[in-house]
Design an enzyme around this catalytic site. Structure first.
Site, PDB file in Angstrom:
ATOM      1  N   ASP A   1      39.642 -41.963   2.718  1.00 16.17           N
ATOM      2  CA  ASP A   1      39.770 -41.063   3.860  1.00 16.17           C
ATOM      3  C   ASP A   1      39.015 -41.738   5.008  1.00 16.17           C
ATOM      4  OD1 ASP A   1      39.767 -38.648   5.494  1.00 16.17           O
ATOM      5  OD2 ASP A   1      37.678 -38.424   4.858  1.00 16.17           O
TER       6      ASP A   1
ATOM      7  N   VAL B   1       0.842  -1.199   0.000  1.00 17.84           N
ATOM      8  CA  VAL B   1       0.000   0.000   0.000  1.00 17.84           C
ATOM      9  C   VAL B   1       0.881   1.255   0.000  1.00 17.84           C
ATOM     10  CG1 VAL B   1      -1.622   1.319   1.422  1.00 17.84           C
ATOM     11  CG2 VAL B   1      -2.011  -1.110   1.026  1.00 17.84           C
TER      12      VAL B   1
ATOM     13  N   ASP C   1      37.382 -40.108   8.514  1.00 18.01           N
ATOM     14  CA  ASP C   1      36.185 -39.437   9.053  1.00 18.01           C
ATOM     15  C   ASP C   1      35.341 -38.833   7.939  1.00 18.01           C
ATOM     16  OD1 ASP C   1      36.574 -39.341  12.119  1.00 18.01           O
ATOM     17  OD2 ASP C   1      38.525 -38.759  11.295  1.00 18.01           O
TER      18      ASP C   1
HETATM   19  C1  GDG Z   1       1.219  -9.737   2.372  1.00 15.64           C
HETATM   20  C2  GDG Z   1       2.197  -9.247   3.446  1.00 15.64           C
HETATM   21  C3  GDG Z   1       3.423  -7.987   1.690  1.00 15.64           C
HETATM   22  C4  GDG Z   1      -6.068  -3.319  -0.064  1.00 15.64           C
HETATM   23  N1  GDG Z   1      -7.282  -2.749   0.048  1.00 15.64           N
HETATM   24  C5  GDG Z   1      -7.790  -2.697  -1.176  1.00 15.64           C
HETATM   25  C6  GDG Z   1      -6.871  -3.231  -2.049  1.00 15.64           C
HETATM   26  N2  GDG Z   1      -5.830  -3.607  -1.342  1.00 15.64           N
HETATM   27  C7  GDG Z   1      -4.639  -4.196  -1.927  1.00 15.64           C
HETATM   28  C8  GDG Z   1      -3.563  -3.154  -1.961  1.00 15.64           C
HETATM   29  C9  GDG Z   1      -2.310  -3.986  -1.874  1.00 15.64           C
HETATM   30  C10 GDG Z   1      -2.776  -5.221  -1.136  1.00 15.64           C
HETATM   31  O1  GDG Z   1      -4.165  -5.235  -1.112  1.00 15.64           O
HETATM   32  C11 GDG Z   1      -2.312  -5.223   0.295  1.00 15.64           C
HETATM   33  O2  GDG Z   1      -0.986  -5.589   0.297  1.00 15.64           O
HETATM   34  P1  GDG Z   1      -0.033  -5.361   1.526  1.00 15.64           P
HETATM   35  O3  GDG Z   1       1.338  -5.537   1.071  1.00 15.64           O
HETATM   36  O4  GDG Z   1      -0.266  -4.015   2.046  1.00 15.64           O
HETATM   37  O5  GDG Z   1      -0.462  -6.401   2.661  1.00 15.64           O
HETATM   38  P2  GDG Z   1      -0.935  -7.972   2.811  1.00 15.64           P
HETATM   39  O6  GDG Z   1      -2.213  -8.253   2.168  1.00 15.64           O
HETATM   40  O7  GDG Z   1      -0.876  -8.261   4.264  1.00 15.64           O
HETATM   41  O8  GDG Z   1       0.167  -8.820   2.053  1.00 15.64           O
HETATM   42  C12 GDG Z   1       2.769  -7.910   3.055  1.00 15.64           C
HETATM   43  C13 GDG Z   1       2.478  -8.594   0.680  1.00 15.64           C
HETATM   44  O9  GDG Z   1       1.957  -9.839   1.123  1.00 15.64           O
HETATM   45  C14 GDG Z   1       3.170  -8.824  -0.649  1.00 15.64           C
HETATM   46  O10 GDG Z   1       4.256  -9.643  -0.495  1.00 15.64           O
HETATM   47  O11 GDG Z   1       3.751  -6.696   1.266  1.00 15.64           O
HETATM   48  O12 GDG Z   1       3.714  -7.497   3.996  1.00 15.64           O
HETATM   49  O13 GDG Z   1       1.560  -9.177   4.719  1.00 15.64           O
HETATM   50  O14 GDG Z   1      -1.864  -4.320  -3.133  1.00 15.64           O
HETATM   51  O15 GDG Z   1      -3.702  -2.454  -3.137  1.00 15.64           O
HETATM   52  N3  GDG Z   1      -7.077  -3.328  -3.362  1.00 15.64           N
HETATM   53  C15 GDG Z   1      -8.267  -2.884  -3.833  1.00 15.64           C
HETATM   54  N4  GDG Z   1      -9.202  -2.366  -3.011  1.00 15.64           N
HETATM   55  C16 GDG Z   1      -9.007  -2.248  -1.689  1.00 15.64           C
HETATM   56  O16 GDG Z   1      -9.873  -1.785  -0.967  1.00 15.64           O
HETATM   57  N5  GDG Z   1      -8.490  -2.972  -5.125  1.00 15.64           N
END
Ligand code: GDG
Length: 730
Positions: free
Chosen positions: A491, A375, A493
């Protein structure tokens, strides 16, 4: 090429509606690109709901046709114990440092194992050599190991989306569980983490839990090589910035803002999860309003919470606490014409999320822990003039230090950060954001996936080289080509006997002694035991066997059926006194380590020391000794949990050449250690050389363990007996 993506959840929910989350959002753009290049992809995962058996066939067909996904069916009870149980009540809290929330249960771990097997079954049904299999996240730590044992040459990547915790936290898992997790994930060719720190923590856990060392992230385990490295996940920068700059986005942004034009927008967007620190963020916002009444009626907090894990009870109570807190803040600070917090408990489509980012002045991303946090990155490439307040506990903070970094436990620090961000000069925000955005552009999700693919392929190629040397002990290539004399060098060991905690405990089994005795009866066979051990030890083990014994890495030789030892090299060992006191210093400093003195060498053993302390001290010792070794009459060699300091010009290679009756004799040589590489190098080219174990070698072949050496001896005896029998028949 076909990519088989594997993750617990599919990018769509069981009914085909999209799944919100870092994994689904991040990968979707990469996949469109992958397909546009003429490649194929299928996504294997759990649909999130148990589907009745009689509907499964039709359901699979529909999901494959409409979404390119292959569902893994888990019975409700199993899914519950695996997903809500081990995944979300053990690994998720533990890896996010919420140790008090963790439950440790053998029952849920058994379900975790079973579910990983179910995933493996689904993959086995579709896998074809040449596919790239990419496994995602903490739900599937065991899957790479299962797949590797089934398909030794599978091209296999694993990526962890959450943090990997420090060893002190990881070790809270019971030993039998943590070992299986580490061993399981080592089935992959490449293990990717979001940050360098997570990679280091993982490598340290390997060392501490399994005693496995690494060479700059390269790990040798069970005859397979794995690379662990950091690949910070990026986003589809182009998609976000293009849309953010479009007229459509501008129109929606204005529409959303129509009733609050004069209010500065503070935004918070998360999946509902305790790791995201939402309640703490609300407390910080409350404190900000309290400390800065000048901002009352001049700002608003838009709080978007996307429902997640709604059937876990702790998530339900957390949701209640958040609802209450929002009510309390709105109740006490709000007025008839102003509500401080606009709360949305739902996901927004991309087309509305980006305008929200664009309208924002202060973006609050303050998780207690987060593997990366996409995000924060999405906001940066979509904003117009907004400042990012970012938790230093999010993986993203390593790449975005120009944001205002906060500690999510520090309430007043967070309240001050909101003030700093909301009052920051536009020009300052611009400067900081430009630096971060250009960094994000260079590391988009495409680059990320490309790097992971390339490095997986590279490691897989190294593995192929590595494995071509592996050979079964009964292979015909390891048998003598003729009836003429044979010379075999073993060898001791790690080759004839496995390592033990103390050198004196490493003695051959009865069966091995029998086999060696049988071998010694063949008149055309000569056997040499060539070891780093001292004369006394070798005599005590092989006293009545007609073998060549070579002690102290070639310093001494006792010919078969002789009692006298001859020095193979001349040595005055003047260096020994000084070096001995040096090694003894280390032995005093590192509990569990000790110095062994031999006639012409000194050995520092650290097998029984704490693995970290032992390894660090060994590195330090190598460094110090290499500074004084030139022209000092000795040289230093690193062995298996030992450091050996030896007389210059000696060594097993030269010794082996000295005892060989002639260079054309059929020669077999077996060894596991760096000191044995000398023999592999110096013996004639026709010699059949076999390395025992994992690390790199110049030997022609490789055995997995000392057991294989014994099997080879038995096979040779069988062969020689047959030849002998055939000859006497003639
Ligand atoms: C795991 C790890 C790591 C959220 N609200 C809406 C929406 N989103 C999308 C965001 C973002 C994704 O969801 C959230 O990704 P994050 O990285 O913030 O967190 P996690 O879901 O916990 O993901 C995290 C990730 O995996 C990737 O490796 O970064 O640390 O916990 O893309 O855009 N998308 C839409 N509407 C929403 O209301 N369309």
């Amino acid at each position: 090429m076909r990519l088989i993506l594997v993750s617990n959840r599919l990018p769509v929910q069981w009914d085909g509606t999209p799944n919100v989350g870092g994994l689904a959002t991040g990968l979707s753009s990469f996949l469109s690109r992958w397909k546009s290049l003429g490649n194929e992809v299928v996504w294997v995962g759990w649909p999130g709901k148990s589907i009745p058996e009689k509907e499964q066939r039709n359901y699979s067909k529909k999901m494959l046709e409409e979404h390119g996904t292959i569902p893994v069916f888990l019975k409700q009870k199993l899914a519950d114990s695996f997903y809500n149980g081990f995944c979300n009540k053990t690994i998720w809290p533990l890896f996010h440092y919420f140790t008090a929330n963790c439950e440790f249960s053998d029952l849920t771990f058994a379900s975790y194992e079973e579910a990983n097997q179910e995933f493996a079954k689904a993959i086995k049904e579709i896998y074809q050599p040449g596919d790239w299999v990419w496994v995602h996240d903490y739900h599937l730590f065991l899957l790479p190991g299962i797949l590797r044992s089934e398909f030794p040459n599978i091209l296999l990547s694993f990526f962890l989306h959450i943090p990997f915790p420090t060893f002190e936290v990881f070790r809270l898992l019971p030993e039998r569980i943590r070992s299986k997790i580490l061993e399981g994930v080592l089935g992959a060719d490449l293990i990717g983490f979001h940050t360098q720190s997570y990679t280091q923590y993982f490598l340290r856990s390997l060392l501490r839990c399994l005693g496995i060392e690494n060479e700059r992230g390269i790990i040798y385990f069970q005859n397979h090589l794995t690379k662990a490295a950091a690949f910070p996940m990026g986003i589809n920068v182009e998609q976000f910035s293009k849309y953010a700059n479009s007229d459509e986005c501008e129109t929606i942004a204005n529409q959303i803002n129509v009733n609050h034009k004069n209010l500065k927008q503070i935004l918070s967007v998360d999946r509902l999860d305790y790791t995201k620190g939402v309640l703490q963020r609300l407390n910080a916002f409350e404190l900000f309003l309290k400390n800065n009444p000048q901002w009352i009626k001049k700002c608003k907090l838009v709080l978007v919470l996307v429902p997640s894990r709604t059937d876990v009870s702790s998530y339900q109570s957390m949701k209640r606490a958040i609802d209450e807190k929002i009510g309390a803040i709105n109740g006490s600070f709000g007025t008839l014409d102003w509500t401080p917090i606009l709360y949305q408990y739902k996901g927004f489509p991309f087309e509305e999320l980006v305008p929200l980012y664009k309208n924002t002045h202060v973006m609050l991303v303050t998780p207690f822990r987060d593997g990366m946090n996409l995000v924060a990155k999405e906001f940066l490439v979509s904003q117009k003039n907004g400042m990012l307040v970012l938790s230093e506990m999010a993986g993203a903070s390593a790449e975005l230090p120009e944001a205002i970094l906060v500690n999510p436990n520090d309430l007043s620090g967070m309240a001050d950060a909101i003030k700093e961000a909301i009052e920051m000069e536009e020009s300052e925000i611009n400067i900081r954001n430009q630096v971060m955005v250009s960094r994000l552009k260079e590391n988009s999700v495409m680059e990320w996936a490309k790097k992971i693919f390339n490095e997986t392929e590279e490691t897989a190629n190294q593995n192929l080289n590595f494995q071509t040397k592996s050979i079964p002990p009964h292979s015909d290539s390891l048998l003598p080509k003729s009836n003429s004399p044979i010379f075999i060098l073993f060898d001791y060991d790690g080759t004839l006997v496995p390592f033990q905690s103390f050198p004196h405990l490493a003695v051959p089994s009865k069966e091995l002694v029998n086999s060696l005795t049988q071998l010694s009866k063949f008149s055309n066979v000569s056997v040499a035991i060539i070891s780093g051990r001292d004369r006394k030890f070798l005599e005590s083990i092989f006293f009545d066997m007609p073998f060549h014994l070579v002690a102290e890495h070639g310093a001494w030789h006792r010919a078969p059926n002789q009692t006298e030892w001859q020095a193979l090299f001349f040595s005055n060992a003047e260096w020994k006194k000084e070096i001995k006191s040096h090694l003894e210093e280390f032995s005093k400093r590192v509990p569990g380590s000790f110095t062994e003195e031999k006639e012409f060498s000194l050995v520092w053993h650290f097998r029984n020391a704490d693995p970290d302390i032992g390894l660090n001290a060994a590195r330090e010792m190598l460094d110090e000794l290499s500074q004084i070794s030139s022209n000092s009459g000795f040289f230093v060699q690193r062995g298996n949990k030992i450091i050996e300091v030896r007389e210059y010009g000696t060594g097993k290679g030269k010794a082996a050449l000295k005892i060989l009756p002639n260079t054309s004799i059929q020669t077999f040589v077996f060894g596991d250690d760096t000191t044995d590489e000398d023999m592999f190098r110096e013996l004639p080219d026709h010699a059949i050389s076999v390395k025992i174990g994992k690390s790199e070698t110049i030997a022609k072949f490789r055995f997995q363990s000392t057991d294989d050496v014994h099997l080879w001896i038995q096979n040779l005896i069988k062969h020689l007996t047959k030849v002998h029998h055939d000859v006497t028949q003639i």
